[in-house]
Design a protein around this motif. Structure first.
Motif, PDB file in Angstrom:
ATOM      1  N   ASN A 191       0.851  -1.191   0.000  1.00  0.00           N
ATOM      2  CA  ASN A 191       0.000   0.000   0.000  1.00  0.00           C
ATOM      3  C   ASN A 191       0.883   1.236   0.000  1.00  0.00           C
ATOM      4  OD1 ASN A 191      -2.096   2.118   1.131  1.00  0.00           O
ATOM      5  ND2 ASN A 191      -3.266   0.293   0.570  1.00  0.00           N
ATOM      6  N   TRP A 192       0.406   2.287  -0.669  1.00  0.00           N
ATOM      7  CA  TRP A 192       1.173   3.539  -0.673  1.00  0.00           C
ATOM      8  C   TRP A 192       1.324   4.108   0.743  1.00  0.00           C
ATOM      9  CZ3 TRP A 192      -1.674   6.415  -5.234  1.00  0.00           C
ATOM     10  CH2 TRP A 192      -1.109   6.019  -6.451  1.00  0.00           C
ATOM     11  N   GLY A 193       0.243   4.003   1.542  1.00  0.00           N
ATOM     12  CA  GLY A 193       0.333   4.487   2.911  1.00  0.00           C
ATOM     13  C   GLY A 193      -0.332   5.817   3.195  1.00  0.00           C
ATOM     14  N   TYR A 194      -1.289   6.196   2.338  1.00  0.00           N
ATOM     15  CA  TYR A 194      -1.999   7.461   2.599  1.00  0.00           C
ATOM     16  C   TYR A 194      -3.203   7.214   3.516  1.00  0.00           C
ATOM     17  CZ  TYR A 194       1.143   9.268  -0.859  1.00  0.00           C
ATOM     18  OH  TYR A 194       2.297   9.614  -1.515  1.00  0.00           O
ATOM     19  N   ASP A 195      -2.982   6.415   4.537  1.00  0.00           N
ATOM     20  CA  ASP A 195      -4.030   6.071   5.503  1.00  0.00           C
ATOM     21  C   ASP A 195      -3.418   6.128   6.908  1.00  0.00           C
ATOM     22  OD1 ASP A 195      -2.381   3.956   4.807  1.00  0.00           O
ATOM     23  OD2 ASP A 195      -3.896   2.437   5.182  1.00  0.00           O
ATOM     24  N   PRO A 196      -3.132   7.350   7.369  1.00  0.00           N
ATOM     25  CA  PRO A 196      -2.324   7.538   8.581  1.00  0.00           C
ATOM     26  C   PRO A 196      -2.990   6.976   9.832  1.00  0.00           C
ATOM     27  CG  PRO A 196      -2.745   9.638   7.460  1.00  0.00           C
ATOM     28  CD  PRO A 196      -3.579   8.610   6.790  1.00  0.00           C
ATOM     29  N   LYS A 197      -2.147   6.340  10.665  1.00  0.00           N
ATOM     30  CA  LYS A 197      -2.628   5.806  11.932  1.00  0.00           C
ATOM     31  C   LYS A 197      -1.899   6.462  13.107  1.00  0.00           C
ATOM     32  CE  LYS A 197      -3.990   1.445  14.063  1.00  0.00           C
ATOM     33  NZ  LYS A 197      -4.209   0.011  13.812  1.00  0.00           N
ATOM     34  N   ASN A 198      -0.568   6.420  13.088  1.00  0.00           N
ATOM     35  CA  ASN A 198       0.222   7.084  14.137  1.00  0.00           C
ATOM     36  C   ASN A 198       1.249   7.999  13.481  1.00  0.00           C
ATOM     37  OD1 ASN A 198      -0.627   5.791  16.829  1.00  0.00           O
ATOM     38  ND2 ASN A 198      -0.326   4.025  15.479  1.00  0.00           N
ATOM     39  N   TYR A 199       1.024   9.314  13.612  1.00  0.00           N
ATOM     40  CA  TYR A 199       1.824  10.276  12.859  1.00  0.00           C
ATOM     41  C   TYR A 199       3.278  10.372  13.318  1.00  0.00           C
ATOM     42  CZ  TYR A 199      -2.331  12.127  10.531  1.00  0.00           C
ATOM     43  OH  TYR A 199      -3.440  12.270   9.749  1.00  0.00           O
ATOM     44  N   ASN A 200       3.549  10.007  14.586  1.00  0.00           N
ATOM     45  CA  ASN A 200       4.890  10.256  15.115  1.00  0.00           C
ATOM     46  C   ASN A 200       5.714   8.992  15.319  1.00  0.00           C
ATOM     47  OD1 ASN A 200       4.286  12.953  15.082  1.00  0.00           O
ATOM     48  ND2 ASN A 200       3.682  13.036  17.234  1.00  0.00           N
ATOM     49  N   ALA A 201       5.261   7.907  14.709  1.00  0.00           N
ATOM     50  CA  ALA A 201       6.032   6.661  14.765  1.00  0.00           C
ATOM     51  C   ALA A 201       6.209   6.152  13.337  1.00  0.00           C
ATOM     52  CB  ALA A 201       5.291   5.618  15.594  1.00  0.00           C
ATOM     53  N   PRO A 202       7.347   5.510  13.053  1.00  0.00           N
ATOM     54  CA  PRO A 202       7.558   4.989  11.695  1.00  0.00           C
ATOM     55  C   PRO A 202       6.648   3.795  11.398  1.00  0.00           C
ATOM     56  CG  PRO A 202       9.646   5.194  12.895  1.00  0.00           C
ATOM     57  CD  PRO A 202       8.541   5.338  13.901  1.00  0.00           C
ATOM     58  N   GLU A 203       6.389   3.587  10.121  1.00  0.00           N
ATOM     59  CA  GLU A 203       5.635   2.421   9.671  1.00  0.00           C
ATOM     60  C   GLU A 203       6.415   1.139  10.016  1.00  0.00           C
ATOM     61  OE1 GLU A 203       2.927   1.313   8.650  1.00  0.00           O
ATOM     62  OE2 GLU A 203       3.440  -0.549   7.605  1.00  0.00           O
ATOM     63  N   GLY A 204       5.687   0.134  10.479  1.00  0.00           N
ATOM     64  CA  GLY A 204       6.343  -1.085  10.932  1.00  0.00           C
ATOM     65  C   GLY A 204       6.694  -2.077   9.843  1.00  0.00           C
ATOM     66  N   SER A 205       5.930  -2.083   8.731  1.00  0.00           N
ATOM     67  CA  SER A 205       6.158  -3.126   7.727  1.00  0.00           C
ATOM     68  C   SER A 205       7.491  -2.925   7.004  1.00  0.00           C
ATOM     69  CB  SER A 205       5.005  -3.173   6.711  1.00  0.00           C
ATOM     70  OG  SER A 205       4.927  -1.987   5.964  1.00  0.00           O
ATOM     71  N   TYR A 206       8.107  -1.766   7.134  1.00  0.00           N
ATOM     72  CA  TYR A 206       9.414  -1.525   6.505  1.00  0.00           C
ATOM     73  C   TYR A 206      10.575  -1.842   7.446  1.00  0.00           C
ATOM     74  CZ  TYR A 206       6.431   1.371   3.454  1.00  0.00           C
ATOM     75  OH  TYR A 206       5.443   1.827   2.624  1.00  0.00           O
ATOM     76  N   SER A 207      10.242  -2.264   8.667  1.00  0.00           N
ATOM     77  CA  SER A 207      11.312  -2.607   9.611  1.00  0.00           C
ATOM     78  C   SER A 207      11.507  -4.117   9.611  1.00  0.00           C
ATOM     79  CB  SER A 207      10.960  -2.129  11.018  1.00  0.00           C
ATOM     80  OG  SER A 207       9.990  -2.980  11.598  1.00  0.00           O
ATOM     81  N   THR A 208      12.644  -4.569  10.122  1.00  0.00           N
ATOM     82  CA  THR A 208      12.899  -6.015  10.164  1.00  0.00           C
ATOM     83  C   THR A 208      12.139  -6.666  11.312  1.00  0.00           C
ATOM     84  OG1 THR A 208      14.852  -5.710  11.552  1.00  0.00           O
ATOM     85  CG2 THR A 208      15.201  -5.750   9.155  1.00  0.00           C
ATOM     86  N   ASP A 209      11.651  -5.848  12.265  1.00  0.00           N
ATOM     87  CA  ASP A 209      10.902  -6.388  13.402  1.00  0.00           C
ATOM     88  C   ASP A 209       9.847  -5.376  13.844  1.00  0.00           C
ATOM     89  OD1 ASP A 209       9.877  -7.254  15.787  1.00  0.00           O
ATOM     90  OD2 ASP A 209      11.809  -7.329  16.844  1.00  0.00           O
ATOM     91  N   PRO A 210       8.611  -5.539  13.338  1.00  0.00           N
ATOM     92  CA  PRO A 210       7.558  -4.576  13.686  1.00  0.00           C
ATOM     93  C   PRO A 210       6.975  -4.792  15.084  1.00  0.00           C
ATOM     94  CG  PRO A 210       6.679  -6.268  12.235  1.00  0.00           C
ATOM     95  CD  PRO A 210       8.144  -6.553  12.373  1.00  0.00           C
ATOM     96  N   PHE A 211       7.405  -5.855  15.751  1.00  0.00           N
ATOM     97  CA  PHE A 211       6.810  -6.195  17.052  1.00  0.00           C
ATOM     98  C   PHE A 211       7.457  -5.438  18.208  1.00  0.00           C
ATOM     99  CE2 PHE A 211       5.917  -9.743  14.262  1.00  0.00           C
ATOM    100  CZ  PHE A 211       4.578  -9.999  14.519  1.00  0.00           C
ATOM    101  N   HIS A 212       8.663  -4.978  18.008  1.00  0.00           N
ATOM    102  CA  HIS A 212       9.363  -4.224  19.049  1.00  0.00           C
ATOM    103  C   HIS A 212       9.526  -2.781  18.573  1.00  0.00           C
ATOM    104  CE1 HIS A 212      10.313  -8.443  19.971  1.00  0.00           C
ATOM    105  NE2 HIS A 212      10.201  -8.015  21.216  1.00  0.00           N
ATOM    106  N   GLY A 213       8.836  -1.891  19.266  1.00  0.00           N
ATOM    107  CA  GLY A 213       8.681  -0.516  18.786  1.00  0.00           C
ATOM    108  C   GLY A 213       9.965   0.237  18.528  1.00  0.00           C
ATOM    109  N   GLU A 214      11.050  -0.150  19.192  1.00  0.00           N
ATOM    110  CA  GLU A 214      12.302   0.597  19.039  1.00  0.00           C
ATOM    111  C   GLU A 214      13.042   0.237  17.752  1.00  0.00           C
ATOM    112  OE1 GLU A 214      11.649  -1.787  21.129  1.00  0.00           O
ATOM    113  OE2 GLU A 214      13.335  -3.181  21.313  1.00  0.00           O
ATOM    114  N   VAL A 215      12.727  -0.939  17.179  1.00  0.00           N
ATOM    115  CA  VAL A 215      13.500  -1.411  16.021  1.00  0.00           C
ATOM    116  C   VAL A 215      13.271  -0.506  14.811  1.00  0.00           C
ATOM    117  CG1 VAL A 215      13.868  -3.331  14.426  1.00  0.00           C
ATOM    118  CG2 VAL A 215      13.499  -3.783  16.866  1.00  0.00           C
TER     119      VAL A 215
END
Ligand code: CA
Length: 666
Positions: A244-268
């Motif tokens: 998805n392009w991502g024009y459906d904002p959920k949390n404005y001040n946190a990065p998107e999780g699907s682009y991280s290697t571990d979306p389960f731990h918020g700091e990653v």
């Protein structure tokens, strides 16, 4: 019954209880819930319920965390603490204390890695929600996370700085890309589709051509514009197997999780996002974030669960105003949302060293908010670049004269010493060059309709959007000149649609002519990643949720000797030309549309001519008589030179579908 609207004022003898909803019933009409717009906009509410502190969210200090949330219309707020970002029961649920200015707070002996939500009781009932001020979130963004931000800094982060590669917006060359598209099809990437792919060097395609970040350095662009990278709703981060392009904002001040290697731990994701920025900065590239404050993915998103109705605009009949075309639009003119926007962009600039912002449907934001953002961001980084879509996506209840649209953008001024103010996308040159994006068959100046009408729209862009041929204009060339973005068909697909009988060579010539015009224009050149390698999405005109196969950049198209590779080389030469000759960016520009719709462009400073560009959109060469004197050639048809040794004078020929760019030889 007949959709009749009754207007009037109801005066009450007693103060309303703002934690409750009120229904209005008039005999003979349907019962309606009153949207408390008048309360939110009353002086009493603004003076007594607006909070200007900078400590909303979860603030970690000395082994404990203070949680604060602005919820002036709530009757109860409960803080829930969790061990993880999803699943399991709260290990503590505790009532928060109501304080001044509508702020509820609680301090608990928990720290980094604790997940949390709020259960808020309002007129809408009891709803559990993530914290819109959260700086880290669990998987799929349903819970906030307490975060020690210093612990997320990559090695040597302290020495990372904003990119320092422009003096004015006109020096920028912007390449728009999606994190997943960028690397998903790089065979030897260790992190396909992830933030970390931007940290990889030495990557090659099947033909051995450089790809990824090395490619960008070689190409010469200055700014990498990332499609949404804040946390958005649609892609399920537990599997991350959809696009998805991502024009459906959920949390404005946190990065998107699907682009991280571990979306389960918020700091990653926070750490990996910073690594991406650091790697791009190390290569001299600036990073622009696409921000979408104009709507939320759902009209009952976290903002609305905490303060119902406050953050959105409504019509007179109580429906969400839908100027975004996405079912709701936010209310930037309300002080707490304006503050949220300002705080959010400055947070990304300060914490992540983001070098610029692109505002989606900026026309839905009021001018005062955009000016406040301009001042706040440029106070941090005067070279930050700010631009947006100077239109809305539907009818808004925000008064037209307050909208940050093309027609009003001149009211926003640049801060002293800033590289610019707020620029707008120039759809006039876009559609002038390739034909209307709303009509697949429409041809433009470069693609089969070399008419005077098209030429006028193109010339408007070449002159930097300051002319009078359009319904709007800008000061100081605050325009983003472009042919393609993520929206609509790719340039190649648009040209193909409108010219089904054209050969690939003819279509590539159209792309090359268009690119030359954009790069010779005043303003800021911009394009969708891959335009320079004839990117196709198979004709898809709105690929926001299409497959990876449609959306991914096909790096393997760069086969030596191919049209894709030679077009890339053309773009690289044009970028080098624009960088080498300051007059292309800074001179006064005037265009003359000639009788055959070709365009003569004159670049001058204090009356002295610094260069002339002759643009020929026809399939045969045309003649032109240069002013007296000898002229050096910078560009002629397929050739770009940075050393104008060859001189010409008098009657010259401008190649078919080409540009002749000359400078006076002194
Ligand atoms: Ca997400």
């Amino acid at each position: 019954l007949n959709n009749e609207v009754v207007m009037g004022t109801i005066r009450l003898k007693e103060d309303l209880d703002i934690s409750k909803n009120y229904d209005v019933e008039i005999e003979g009409y349907a019962r309606k819930t009153a949207i408390p717009t008048g309360i939110f906009d009353s002086l009493d509410f603004i003076e007594n319920q607006t909070y200007d502190g900078d400590d909303l969210g979860a603030v970690l200090h000395g082994g404990e965390t203070t949680f604060k949330v602005w919820a002036p219309t709530a009757s109860r707020v409960v803080l829930n603490l969790y061990e993880a970002g999803d699943g399991g029961e709260a290990f503590l649920s505790v009532d928060m204390e109501q304080g001044e200015k509508g702020v509820w707070s609680s301090t608990q002996p928990v720290g980094h890695g604790t997940y949390y939500t709020y259960t808020v009781t309002t007129a809408m009932g009891e709803q559990e929600t993530a914290d819109p001020y959260a700086k880290a979130v669990g998987v799929n963004g349903d819970r906030g996370m307490v975060i020690d931000l210093d612990s997320t800094d990559p090695e040597n982060w302290a020495s990372d700085a904003f990119a320092d590669n422009i003096e004015t917006y006109r020096d920028a060359v912007i390449w728009e890309v999606h994190v997943r598209d960028f690397s998903n099809r790089i065979a030897d990437s260790k992190y396909p589709g992830k933030y970390l792919a931007f940290t990889e060097t030495g990557l090659k395609n099947a033909s051995g051509e450089p790809v990824g970040v090395d490619y960008l350095v070689d190409l010469g662009v200055t700014h990498v514009h990332l499609q949404p990278v804040y946390d958005y709703a649609t892609v399920d981060e537990t599997v991350s197997n959809t696009f998805n392009w991502g024009y459906d904002p959920k949390n404005y001040n946190a990065p998107e999780g699907s682009y991280s290697t571990d979306p389960f731990h918020g700091e990653v994701r926070v750490n990996e996002f910073k690594q991406m920025v650091q790697a791009l900065h190390a290569k001299g590239l600036a990073v622009v974030m696409d921000v979408v404050y104009n709507h939320t993915f759902d009209k009952n998103a976290s903002f609305n669960k905490i303060v119902p109705y406050y953050y959105y605009r409504y019509t007179a009949t109580g429906e969400n105003s839908d100027g975004s075309g996405c079912g709701n639009e936010t209310a930037s003119e309300r002080k707490m949302f304006r503050k949220f926007m300002v705080d959010s962009v400055t947070y990304w600039a300060n914490e992540y060293h983001i070098d610029g912002f692109r505002f989606d449907l900026m026309g839905l934001h009021d001018l005062e908010t955009m000016q406040a953002i301009e001042q706040a961001v440029h106070a941090i980084n005067p070279k930050a670049i700010l631009y947006g879509e100077g239109w809305t996506g539907g009818t808004s209840t925000l008064q037209t004269n307050r909208q940050a649209i093309q027609a009003n953008i001149r009211e926003i001024k640049a801060s002293e010493g800033a590289a610019g103010g707020v620029a707008v996308f120039n759809d006039a040159i876009r559609d002038g060059l390739k034909g209307s994006v709303f009509n697949a068959l429409d041809k433009g100046y470069i693609s089969g309709d070399p008419s005077k009408g098209r030429a006028a729209a193109v010339a408007f862009g070449i002159e930097g959007g300051g002319g009078n041929t359009q319904a709007w204009k800008v000061d100081d060339a605050m325009v983003i000149n472009y042919m393609s973005s993520h929206d609509n068909r790719t340039l190649w697909d648009k040209i193909t649609n409108a010219n089904p009988d054209a050969t690939d060579e003819q279509k590539a010539a159209m792309v090359r002519l268009g690119a030359a015009i954009v790069m010779l224009s005043k303003g800021t050149p911009f394009w969708l990643a891959g335009e320079e390698m004839l990117r196709t999405k198979g004709g898809n005109g709105n690929s926001y949720n299409a497959s990876d196969a449609v959306n991914n950049l096909d790096w393997d198209a760069l086969v030596p000797g191919s049209l894709a590779a030679s077009t890339r080389d053309w773009y690289r030469s044009l970028i080098a030309l624009r960088k080498a000759y300051a007059f292309l960016r800074n001179a006064d520009v005037t265009c003359q549309v000639l009788s055959d719709a070709s365009i003569a462009v004159t670049y001058s400073e204090n009356g002295e001519v610094l260069g002339i560009a002759l643009i020929n959109p026809h399939e045969a060469a045309i003649g032109y008589t240069l002013p007296d004197g000898a002229w050096g050639i910078l560009q002629n048809g397929d050739s770009v030179t940075l050393n104008p040794d060859e001189t010409i004078s008098g009657n010259v020929e401008v190649p078919a579908m080409g540009v002749l760019l000359v400078v006076p030889v002194r």
